[in-house]
Design an enzyme around this catalytic site. Structure first.
Site, PDB file in Angstrom:
ATOM      1  N   GLY A  28       0.823  -1.203   0.000  1.00 28.95           N
ATOM      2  CA  GLY A  28       0.000   0.000   0.000  1.00 28.95           C
ATOM      3  C   GLY A  28       0.855   1.251   0.000  1.00 28.95           C
ATOM      4  O   GLY A  28       2.086   1.195   0.045  1.00 28.95           O
ATOM      5  N   ALA A  29       0.183   2.399  -0.031  1.00 30.42           N
ATOM      6  CA  ALA A  29       0.881   3.685   0.029  1.00 30.42           C
ATOM      7  C   ALA A  29       1.670   3.784   1.318  1.00 30.42           C
ATOM      8  O   ALA A  29       1.178   3.421   2.380  1.00 30.42           O
ATOM      9  CB  ALA A  29      -0.139   4.829  -0.046  1.00 30.42           C
TER      10      ALA A  29
ATOM     11  N   SER B 181       4.026   2.128   2.601  1.00 32.67           N
ATOM     12  CA  SER B 181       4.212   0.879   3.351  1.00 32.67           C
ATOM     13  C   SER B 181       5.677   0.461   3.346  1.00 32.67           C
ATOM     14  O   SER B 181       6.011  -0.624   3.811  1.00 32.67           O
ATOM     15  CB  SER B 181       3.343  -0.228   2.752  1.00 32.67           C
ATOM     16  OG  SER B 181       3.747  -0.511   1.416  1.00 32.67           O
ATOM     17  N   GLY B 182       6.550   1.329   2.812  1.00 31.05           N
ATOM     18  CA  GLY B 182       7.978   1.016   2.847  1.00 31.05           C
ATOM     19  C   GLY B 182       8.485   0.265   1.637  1.00 31.05           C
ATOM     20  O   GLY B 182       9.593  -0.299   1.684  1.00 31.05           O
TER      21      GLY B 182
ATOM     22  N   THR C 292       9.796   6.196 -13.387  1.00 32.48           N
ATOM     23  CA  THR C 292       8.631   6.343 -14.268  1.00 32.48           C
ATOM     24  C   THR C 292       7.909   7.661 -13.989  1.00 32.48           C
ATOM     25  O   THR C 292       7.006   8.039 -14.729  1.00 32.48           O
ATOM     26  CB  THR C 292       7.652   5.174 -14.076  1.00 32.48           C
ATOM     27  OG1 THR C 292       7.242   5.139 -12.705  1.00 32.48           O
ATOM     28  CG2 THR C 292       8.305   3.845 -14.436  1.00 32.48           C
TER      29      THR C 292
ATOM     30  N   HIS D 251      12.779  11.013  -2.471  1.00 34.60           N
ATOM     31  CA  HIS D 251      13.315   9.697  -2.852  1.00 34.60           C
ATOM     32  C   HIS D 251      14.781   9.827  -3.268  1.00 34.60           C
ATOM     33  O   HIS D 251      15.614   9.013  -2.887  1.00 34.60           O
ATOM     34  CB  HIS D 251      12.494   9.090  -3.999  1.00 34.60           C
ATOM     35  CG  HIS D 251      11.245   8.413  -3.564  1.00 34.60           C
ATOM     36  ND1 HIS D 251      10.984   7.096  -3.828  1.00 34.60           N
ATOM     37  CD2 HIS D 251      10.181   8.853  -2.855  1.00 34.60           C
ATOM     38  CE1 HIS D 251       9.809   6.763  -3.318  1.00 34.60           C
ATOM     39  NE2 HIS D 251       9.298   7.814  -2.735  1.00 34.60           N
TER      40      HIS D 251
ATOM     41  N   ALA E 116      16.958  12.110  -2.431  1.00 33.32           N
ATOM     42  CA  ALA E 116      17.809  12.437  -1.282  1.00 33.32           C
ATOM     43  C   ALA E 116      18.107  11.192  -0.451  1.00 33.32           C
ATOM     44  O   ALA E 116      19.196  11.055   0.107  1.00 33.32           O
ATOM     45  CB  ALA E 116      17.126  13.506  -0.423  1.00 33.32           C
ATOM     46  N   ARG E 117      17.126  10.278  -0.367  1.00 33.80           N
ATOM     47  CA  ARG E 117      17.333   9.074   0.439  1.00 33.80           C
ATOM     48  C   ARG E 117      18.364   8.148  -0.181  1.00 33.80           C
ATOM     49  O   ARG E 117      19.151   7.522   0.518  1.00 33.80           O
ATOM     50  CB  ARG E 117      15.998   8.336   0.618  1.00 33.80           C
ATOM     51  CG  ARG E 117      16.095   7.171   1.595  1.00 33.80           C
ATOM     52  CD  ARG E 117      14.741   6.573   1.841  1.00 33.80           C
ATOM     53  NE  ARG E 117      14.135   6.117   0.599  1.00 33.80           N
ATOM     54  CZ  ARG E 117      12.845   5.894   0.442  1.00 33.80           C
ATOM     55  NH1 ARG E 117      12.014   6.101   1.433  1.00 33.80           N
ATOM     56  NH2 ARG E 117      12.369   5.477  -0.720  1.00 33.80           N
TER      57      ARG E 117
ATOM     58  N   GLU F 148      15.227   8.314 -16.747  1.00 32.06           N
ATOM     59  CA  GLU F 148      13.784   8.550 -16.778  1.00 32.06           C
ATOM     60  C   GLU F 148      13.128   7.708 -17.853  1.00 32.06           C
ATOM     61  O   GLU F 148      13.608   7.644 -18.985  1.00 32.06           O
ATOM     62  CB  GLU F 148      13.495  10.034 -17.011  1.00 32.06           C
ATOM     63  CG  GLU F 148      13.991  10.878 -15.840  1.00 32.06           C
ATOM     64  CD  GLU F 148      13.505  12.317 -15.874  1.00 32.06           C
ATOM     65  OE1 GLU F 148      12.785  12.680 -16.841  1.00 32.06           O
ATOM     66  OE2 GLU F 148      13.834  13.068 -14.948  1.00 32.06           O
TER      67      GLU F 148
END
Lengths: 173, 173, 173
Positions: free
Chosen positions: B10-11, B13-14, B35, B50, B52-53, B62
């Protein structure tokens, strides 16, 4: 560190009943830490149904916002926190910083001297909400669930009333 | 055939963090196949968070539409495709035939000479959307997820940040 | 008591195809107990696609409301009931008491002399619906799923087309 457990699942998937059973197995007395406030008839009916299901031996402590304070204040009886997603709603509605409060809750878990079972909801497995506030809420709920899941000993997912342990689990990487 | 993995959940959720860890464990260099296109501020903020992580060692390619081309063009480094549901949205928005493109992706999996980890979303476990387009989208997402899940080696479901392997799994029939 | 199974999962998660396979493995003849009524073109297309996928050896029995009667009336062939959430919708639309009908179904399970596989839907893992009727429906679906899951021998959750057994399961408490 006392035992800490997170129970997650969809609406009406049997989370609360399973969590209540876990807490009742931990001792003769138990504390129900309620994050709900009965603000309308639908919610009042839900709260009453939950209360009726729980038997004697339970005392209730209301904690719509100060969940950490409620956990730290209770004595040796196991606690059921029902539920984190409602607590999150209350924090957002009260314009509190849920990330700060969530981190404080994470930090409170290891210092607990009595067991605690948290109930939360899966809200992120439907279609993306059109409403920006709903999107922000489901993002926050997902992040809070991750934070607490990382902090507790065990995590269960309830599916049609059946608890499936996901932490620890034999199929985790 | 190189290792291929699907991570669903799910959204928030890791999924992405878990998938990134899988890819980083596969080699010193990695390719992030994005994407997403930053079409509004909310999306731009997500993309930046994302990025930065992810640490050094990652290059970004892309691929809002030509995902198969991007996979076939990359060299020996492991790839993270994030995410399939956004790719599906892009295909539908561009009036491409997602079933044709999905089958082409399925056919591309076994010819890959480097590992690939796909991230996707669970969008079908909420109430049936009233909007016909949303219903069609969640149906397509479910079908695409099934197609890719059948084509890859391993499938994980993330629950509150915890990866649960569902393929292969001891509780499958 | 004949074998009874519940298959649950999100939209387009492979529930029906998996359940059909289960039933086909149980015998040369099979009965498809359809709770669907083709009330619009979208539904008619879905019914036809399901019918086309099933091979010879299947007979169809329509049971939009009297599901218990349909189960009790069939002879020794295994039955596929597709699906419980649609049956629930039909009951609510017809202003029947779904809890009474649900309990009657639960009571019918142990007296079956031939196997039965029920398909249902996960509808409670999205954001809370704004619409009160949708909230009541997802609550009812969750409760009905719990009731049937408790009554049957096995429960499977399908994830991206992959069946994961949750009852019995090694990670249950």
């Amino acid at each position: 560190m006392s035992k800490s457990i997170l129970v997650t699942g969809g609406a009406r998937s049997g989370k609360s009943a399973f969590a209540e059973g876990l807490v009742e197995a931990m001792g003769p007395q138990a504390v129900y830490v309620a994050t709900a406030e009965a603000q309308d008839a639908e919610m009042a009916a839900r709260i009453e149904a939950h209360r009726a299901r729980r038997g004697d031996g339970w005392t209730t402590r209301e904690a719509p916002l100060d969940l950490v304070g409620a956990l730290d204040a209770t004595d040796g009886a196991p606690r059921l926190v029902d539920c984190l997603t409602l607590w999150l709603s209350n924090l957002i509605f009260a314009e509190r910083d849920w990330e700060v409060e969530g981190r404080a809750l994470v930090e409170a878990v290891p210092r607990q001297s009595a067991p605690v079972v948290f109930v939360t909801n899966e809200v992120g497995s439907g279609i993306v909400p059109e409403n920006a506030l709903a999107r922000a809420y489901r993002d926050a709920a997902g992040q809070l669930n991750q934070m607490i899941a990382a902090a507790v000993d065990d995590v269960y997912l309830t599916v049609s009333g059946i608890p499936v342990r996901v932490k620890p689990n034999d199929n985790a990487i």
